[in-house]
Design an enzyme around this catalytic site. Structure first.
Site, short mmCIF file in Angstrom:
data_model
loop_
_atom_site.label_atom_id
_atom_site.label_comp_id
_atom_site.label_asym_id
_atom_site.label_seq_id
_atom_site.Cartn_x
_atom_site.Cartn_y
_atom_site.Cartn_z
N SER A 65 -1.04 13.95 -19.65
CA SER A 65 -2.49 13.79 -19.55
C SER A 65 -3.18 15.14 -19.74
CB SER A 65 -2.82 13.13 -18.21
OG SER A 65 -4.17 12.74 -18.15
N ALA A 66 -3.92 15.62 -18.74
CA ALA A 66 -4.54 16.94 -18.86
C ALA A 66 -3.47 18.01 -19.03
CB ALA A 66 -5.39 17.24 -17.64
#
Length: 473
Positions: free
Chosen positions: A143-144
């Protein structure tokens, strides 16, 4: 990710005390540099790790901690099996309200700045502490953390030999938090050349070699839309100058399609793993098998062990060089059944016996005295990677052979256990009138919420049945 609507899980408590897993040590390292990104550094080091071993950096997702990634991702299992150290960086709400890495902030995710610089300081400290091989440093993230992984590969191609972006974003997709949502939710309408330019401009003047990049993307990801996987593919194939025509395409467990793009020497440079029906998270496959890993939970989705296939892609399962006898040649798959694989190879002069490795872990319990072996107790319809090494009379294990892949016959049962909400999010079920129904069979699974949990078995593509009493149903 970088905006409040992305991931809402509460951050888990960070690990502050030393922990062990299969004899290794997980602990915080506090003195790793000036730390301009205000991150924390945790490491996992297998017991008896020799100098010159590889190093992997693993970046958690939003709402997670280093401890979550250490526990859920499966990387410690392969650190033990393949002999490498792992660095688990950690951010916190002081940097971002959702504990997201700042993949979208050009003051933090560019070469020499902020979080990117902190991660590279961790690499230098780990190399000093553990004697890691600076030529074999890899980075992965969810994700991030996946977005920052892509940025790090672009910022520091001189540091990282390879990377894996899991449910993440192309390098330097956004320069501000306001632009992050657009990256997550739709195409940026850039050409492959424009995507490649974002990498090339991140470290001006660098001409290669470029990192090898694995891309993992769920087809039902509504937090980081699947187009990001395509744009990552476009970006890194352009950087490598190899075009977008696949070299190979094949099916893997968990409804996964692997598309490979080879470099000019015929070696995989970019790989795209598309996981059918998977939502937003890291692909894991809990179990004790060599290609099983991780712990299913929020944003750890029971589909396929991405860490296993990523480690194979990076070459972590095969040492760069061995001691003792040379690697056997001619390793060949001579037969398969639903639960076995038969192998043969050419003899090595001076060999007293051989060791066969499945997925980097020794298969069986005893030495193999001949040049054939049958591995049993396997799962139907499943691919397995094998190598073999010769052992001399003193017990010294030599270099491992090139790997071969064998797929057992039949169809492997694919089972998924989670709550009704996440079954629906992953595309295995749908909801109507507040109730959940299995796709294909239409079986009523109860209320559409986070409290009711079922196991679904995919008995044929897109057809799911309730298998709470055991899988296969």
């Amino acid at each position: 990710m970088g905006i409040p609507a992305a991931l809402g899980a509460a951050p888990a408590a960070a690990a502050t005390a030393t922990a062990t897993a299969t004899g290794g040590t997980y602990q915080q390292v506090s003195d790793f540099g000036s730390n301009p990104g205000n991150l924390a550094m945790y490491t996992y080091v297998p017991a008896g790790l020799p100098t010159g071993a590889p190093l992997v950096v693993a970046l958690h997702g939003c709402g997670q901690s280093a401890n979550d990634y250490y526990t859920g991702s499966g990387w410690p299992k392969y650190a033990d099996a393949y002999r490498f150290a792992v660095v688990f960086p950690q951010t916190d709400p002081g940097n971002n309200p959702l504990s997201c890495f700042s993949w979208f902030d050009s003051s933090k995710d560019t070469r020499g700045n902020g979080e990117a610089a902190s991660v590279v300081q961790m690499v230098s400290r780990a190399e000093s502490l553990y004697g890691s091989d600076s030529r074999r440093v890899f980075v992965t993230g969810l994700s991030a953390g996946g977005g920052l992984t892509a940025d790090l590969l672009a910022d520091y191609p001189d540091v990282f030999a390879g990377g894996a972006v899991d449910s993440g974003l192309p390098a330097q997709c956004a320069g501000t938090q306001a632009a992050a949502s657009g990256c997550q939710n739709g195409s940026q309408n850039l050409t492959p050349g424009q995507w490649g330019d974002k990498v090339r401009s991140s470290d001006p003047g660098y001409t290669g070699p470029w990192p090898r990049v694995a891309i993992w993307q769920g087809t039902a990801d509504y937090t980081v839309r699947p187009v990001n996987g395509t744009e990552l593919r476009d970006q890194w194939t352009d950087v490598w100058g190899i075009g977008r025509t696949p070299s190979t395409t094949r099916s893997l467990p968990g409804g996964t399609t692997l598309t490979t793009y080879d470099d000019g020497n015929g070696n995989p440079a970019v790989e795209l793993y598309s996981v059918s029906g998977m939502g937003h998270g890291l692909a894991v496959a809990p179990g004790s098998g060599p290609d099983q890993c991780g712990t299913a939970g929020a944003y750890f989705l029971n589909t396929i062990c991405s860490s296993y296939y990523t480690a194979q892609f990076w070459g972590l399962a095969t040492p760069v060089s061995g001691s003792g006898l040379p690697a056997p040649s001619g390793l060949t798959v001579t037969g398969t059944t639903a639960d076995s694989v038969s192998l043969s190879w050419n003899p090595v002069g001076g060999a007293a016996s051989y060791e066969v490795y499945r997925g980097g872990t020794r298969a069986g319990t005893g030495a193999v005295t001949g040049t054939t072996y049958t591995d049993t107790g396997l799962t139907a319809g499943t691919p397995y990677d094998y190598t073999v090494a010769a052992v001399d009379s003193s017990g010294t294990v030599g270099a491992r052979s090139a790997a071969v892949r064998a797929t057992t016959s039949g169809r492997a049962p694919a089972c998924y256990t989670t709550d009704n909400y996440h079954q629906t999010l992953a595309g295995r079920a749908h909801q109507s009138g507040g109730y959940t129904y299995a796709n294909g069979s239409g079986q009523n699974m109860g209320l559409w919420n986070l409290l009711v949990t079922h196991t679904l078995e995919e008995t044929s593509p897109g057809y799911y049945v309730i298998a709470d009493s055991g899988c296969p149903a």
